[in-house]
Enzyme design. Structure first.
Site, mmCIF file in Angstrom:
data_model
loop_
_atom_site.group_PDB
_atom_site.id
_atom_site.type_symbol
_atom_site.label_atom_id
_atom_site.label_comp_id
_atom_site.label_asym_id
_atom_site.label_seq_id
_atom_site.Cartn_x
_atom_site.Cartn_y
_atom_site.Cartn_z
ATOM 1 N N TYR A 1 0.835 -1.202 0.000
ATOM 2 C CA TYR A 1 0.000 0.000 0.000
ATOM 3 C C TYR A 1 0.866 1.248 0.000
ATOM 4 O O TYR A 1 2.075 1.185 0.231
ATOM 5 C CB TYR A 1 -0.964 -0.001 1.193
ATOM 6 C CG TYR A 1 -0.341 0.323 2.540
ATOM 7 C CD1 TYR A 1 0.460 -0.604 3.201
ATOM 8 C CD2 TYR A 1 -0.547 1.568 3.143
ATOM 9 C CE1 TYR A 1 1.025 -0.305 4.432
ATOM 10 C CE2 TYR A 1 0.009 1.875 4.375
ATOM 11 C CZ TYR A 1 0.791 0.941 5.019
ATOM 12 O OH TYR A 1 1.350 1.240 6.230
ATOM 13 N N ARG B 1 8.443 4.182 -4.324
ATOM 14 C CA ARG B 1 8.454 3.156 -3.267
ATOM 15 C C ARG B 1 7.447 2.054 -3.580
ATOM 16 O O ARG B 1 7.698 0.876 -3.311
ATOM 17 C CB ARG B 1 8.166 3.783 -1.904
ATOM 18 C CG ARG B 1 8.358 2.763 -0.779
ATOM 19 C CD ARG B 1 8.242 3.397 0.584
ATOM 20 N NE ARG B 1 6.939 4.007 0.751
ATOM 21 C CZ ARG B 1 6.642 4.856 1.729
ATOM 22 N NH1 ARG B 1 7.550 5.199 2.614
ATOM 23 N NH2 ARG B 1 5.433 5.366 1.818
ATOM 24 N N ARG C 1 -7.461 -20.559 -1.216
ATOM 25 C CA ARG C 1 -6.406 -20.395 -0.216
ATOM 26 C C ARG C 1 -5.288 -21.422 -0.360
ATOM 27 O O ARG C 1 -5.511 -22.627 -0.275
ATOM 28 C CB ARG C 1 -6.993 -20.474 1.190
ATOM 29 C CG ARG C 1 -5.991 -20.112 2.276
ATOM 30 C CD ARG C 1 -6.638 -20.047 3.645
ATOM 31 N NE ARG C 1 -5.687 -19.590 4.656
ATOM 32 C CZ ARG C 1 -4.827 -20.395 5.276
ATOM 33 N NH1 ARG C 1 -4.790 -21.665 5.001
ATOM 34 N NH2 ARG C 1 -3.986 -19.906 6.169
ATOM 35 N N HIS D 1 -0.835 -21.064 0.408
ATOM 36 C CA HIS D 1 0.212 -20.095 0.747
ATOM 37 C C HIS D 1 1.023 -19.681 -0.475
ATOM 38 O O HIS D 1 1.357 -18.508 -0.637
ATOM 39 C CB HIS D 1 1.133 -20.649 1.821
ATOM 40 C CG HIS D 1 0.482 -20.752 3.171
ATOM 41 N ND1 HIS D 1 -0.615 -21.543 3.413
ATOM 42 C CD2 HIS D 1 0.763 -20.149 4.351
ATOM 43 C CE1 HIS D 1 -0.977 -21.425 4.680
ATOM 44 N NE2 HIS D 1 -0.154 -20.582 5.271
ATOM 45 N N LYS E 1 6.474 -1.959 2.098
ATOM 46 C CA LYS E 1 5.258 -1.376 2.688
ATOM 47 C C LYS E 1 4.077 -2.314 2.454
ATOM 48 O O LYS E 1 3.270 -2.114 1.540
ATOM 49 C CB LYS E 1 5.001 0.020 2.108
ATOM 50 C CG LYS E 1 4.027 0.837 2.947
ATOM 51 C CD LYS E 1 4.113 2.298 2.585
ATOM 52 C CE LYS E 1 3.042 3.146 3.258
ATOM 53 N NZ LYS E 1 3.189 3.275 4.695
ATOM 54 N N GLU F 1 11.882 2.931 14.381
ATOM 55 C CA GLU F 1 10.961 3.926 13.844
ATOM 56 C C GLU F 1 9.729 3.894 14.734
ATOM 57 O O GLU F 1 9.816 3.455 15.884
ATOM 58 C CB GLU F 1 10.635 3.636 12.376
ATOM 59 C CG GLU F 1 10.060 2.255 12.126
ATOM 60 C CD GLU F 1 9.683 2.012 10.665
ATOM 61 O OE1 GLU F 1 9.387 2.964 9.944
ATOM 62 O OE2 GLU F 1 9.646 0.825 10.271
ATOM 63 N N LEU G 1 10.837 1.409 7.453
ATOM 64 C CA LEU G 1 10.260 1.828 6.194
ATOM 65 C C LEU G 1 11.028 3.074 5.736
ATOM 66 O O LEU G 1 11.296 3.968 6.544
ATOM 67 C CB LEU G 1 8.777 2.168 6.354
ATOM 68 C CG LEU G 1 8.115 2.465 5.021
ATOM 69 C CD1 LEU G 1 7.883 1.174 4.243
ATOM 70 C CD2 LEU G 1 6.814 3.199 5.200
HETATM 71 N N1 PDD Z 1 2.608 5.296 7.419
HETATM 72 N N2 PDD Z 1 7.198 3.961 9.077
HETATM 73 C C1 PDD Z 1 6.050 3.239 9.045
HETATM 74 C C2 PDD Z 1 6.015 1.922 9.730
HETATM 75 C C3 PDD Z 1 4.933 3.745 8.342
HETATM 76 O O1 PDD Z 1 3.803 3.026 8.273
HETATM 77 C C4 PDD Z 1 5.014 5.020 7.719
HETATM 78 C C5 PDD Z 1 3.864 5.602 6.941
HETATM 79 C C6 PDD Z 1 6.226 5.728 7.805
HETATM 80 C C7 PDD Z 1 6.414 7.064 7.157
HETATM 81 O O2 PDD Z 1 6.482 6.957 5.759
HETATM 82 P P1 PDD Z 1 6.027 8.147 4.789
HETATM 83 O O3 PDD Z 1 6.793 9.348 5.219
HETATM 84 O O4 PDD Z 1 6.408 7.667 3.461
HETATM 85 O O5 PDD Z 1 4.552 8.321 4.974
HETATM 86 C C8 PDD Z 1 7.293 5.156 8.485
HETATM 87 C C9 PDD Z 1 1.455 5.653 6.640
HETATM 88 C C10 PDD Z 1 1.191 7.120 6.619
HETATM 89 C C11 PDD Z 1 0.285 4.836 7.128
HETATM 90 O O6 PDD Z 1 0.510 3.667 7.384
HETATM 91 O O7 PDD Z 1 -0.814 5.350 7.203
#
Ligand code: PDD
Length: 291
Positions: free
Chosen positions: A32, A51, A99, A101, A148, A180, A205
């Site tokens: 996503y 990304r 289903r 895996h 992501k 993070e 991320l």
């Molecule tokens: N989240 N780290 C994680 C685990 C995240 O889920 C996100 C973003 C970030 C920041 O990434 P960016 O600057 O590209 O938004 C860092 C989004 C906003 C979400 O899950 O809603």
């Protein structure tokens, strides 16, 4: 009425649906992206697309349509929902199949979901003026946090722990270092005045907002180190903040109940927040969703 896009159809968001055998439902086999919107402008549009391409490639998922077509869909969802300030959400799964895996063979069509949500810009700005509290939580996520994916259970549990402790966000700690946060990147201005955030690795991320903030800080000749910091360093920091598409740069004034600096947003955080909002939303390069 709020409208969502699912596989070529614009439907009321409350009734938009995917198959119970979608691999996003069964395995979180989906990626996503989230774009911030202000005044109808997408922030960091290219960075999020880059990304997305990387996430798809890492999971060996085919792009569901051309990037140009995807951009059109994002704009159409924003337009139909008349969102000016908010977020655009895009999710792509490997598709629906009985289903198993292992990947479907032959491959099935991916599932695409796009939604747009309004955010109260004044409330966001007010929150930034005040700053937020975070709590620290053990980072129990898998070892490919650089992709992501919607496999966000550990992130959701961490965020819930923050909520139950009256905090806005959870900072994740692995091997003594802050990696993070549950849905944002973590930063400090350390006791020497150096801006610090964990380096790119499989454990974080690669935030698009993080990259923009690094560039803006370097342009301003700030002392910057992409070097992980410990909780102790964070507690001794002059400033702390988080970055994400939804928050921009948002001051952290308390960690585990302890004040950071004077427990108010600090000068570096303020400078970078303003610089980011200007660069991301007011810059001439930003693409407009309307008109
Ligand atoms: N989240 N780290 C994680 C685990 C995240 O889920 C996100 C973003 C970030 C920041 O990434 P960016 O600057 O590209 O938004 C860092 C989004 C906003 C979400 O899950 O809603």
């Amino acid at each position: 009425m709020n409208v969502a896009y699912v596989n070529g159809v614009y439907a009321p968001r409350s009734r938009a649906a995917v198959s119970i055998e979608d691999r996003a439902v069964q395995f979180a086999d989906s990626v996503y992206e989230v774009w911030g919107l202000r005044d109808g402008r997408f922030a960091d549009e290219e960075g999020h697309f880059a990304r997305l391409a990387r996430s798809l490639a890492e999971l060996r998922m085919a792009a569901p349509m051309s990037e140009a077509a995807l951009r059109q869909v994002l704009r159409e969802v924003v337009r139909r929902n008349r969102v000016r300030d908010g977020l655009v959400y895009l999710q792509i799964s490997r598709g629906a199949a009985r289903r198993d895996h292992a990947f479907p063979n032959p491959p099935v069509a991916p599932t695409i979901i796009v939604t747009a949500s309004r955010m109260d810009r004044r409330a966001l700005d007010a929150r930034a003026e005040k700053g937020v509290a975070v709590v620290t939580v053990a980072d129990i996520r898998w070892s490919r946090c650089d992709i992501k994916t919607t496999g966000l259970l550990a992130n959701a549990l961490a965020r819930q722990q923050a909520r139950e402790n009256g905090a806005f966000e959870a900072w994740l700690v692995r091997d003594g270092f802050v990696t993070e946060a549950s849905a944002s990147n973590a930063w400090i201005v350390d006791s020497r005045g150096v801006l610090r955030t964990a380096p790119e690795s499989d454990n974080i991320l690669r935030g698009v907002t993080r990259a923009a903030i690094l560039r803006l800080a370097r342009e301003r000749q700030m002392a910057v180190e992409e070097r992980a910091f410990t909780l102790e360093e964070a507690l001794a920091a002059r400033e702390a903040f988080i970055t994400s598409a939804s928050a921009g740069a948002l001051a952290v004034t308390r960690i585990d109940g302890r004040a950071i600096g004077d427990a108010v947003p600090g000068p570096i955080t303020r400078t970078l927040r303003a610089a980011y909002l200007h660069a991301a939303y007011a810059g001439g390069a930003a693409a407009r969703a309307h008109g």
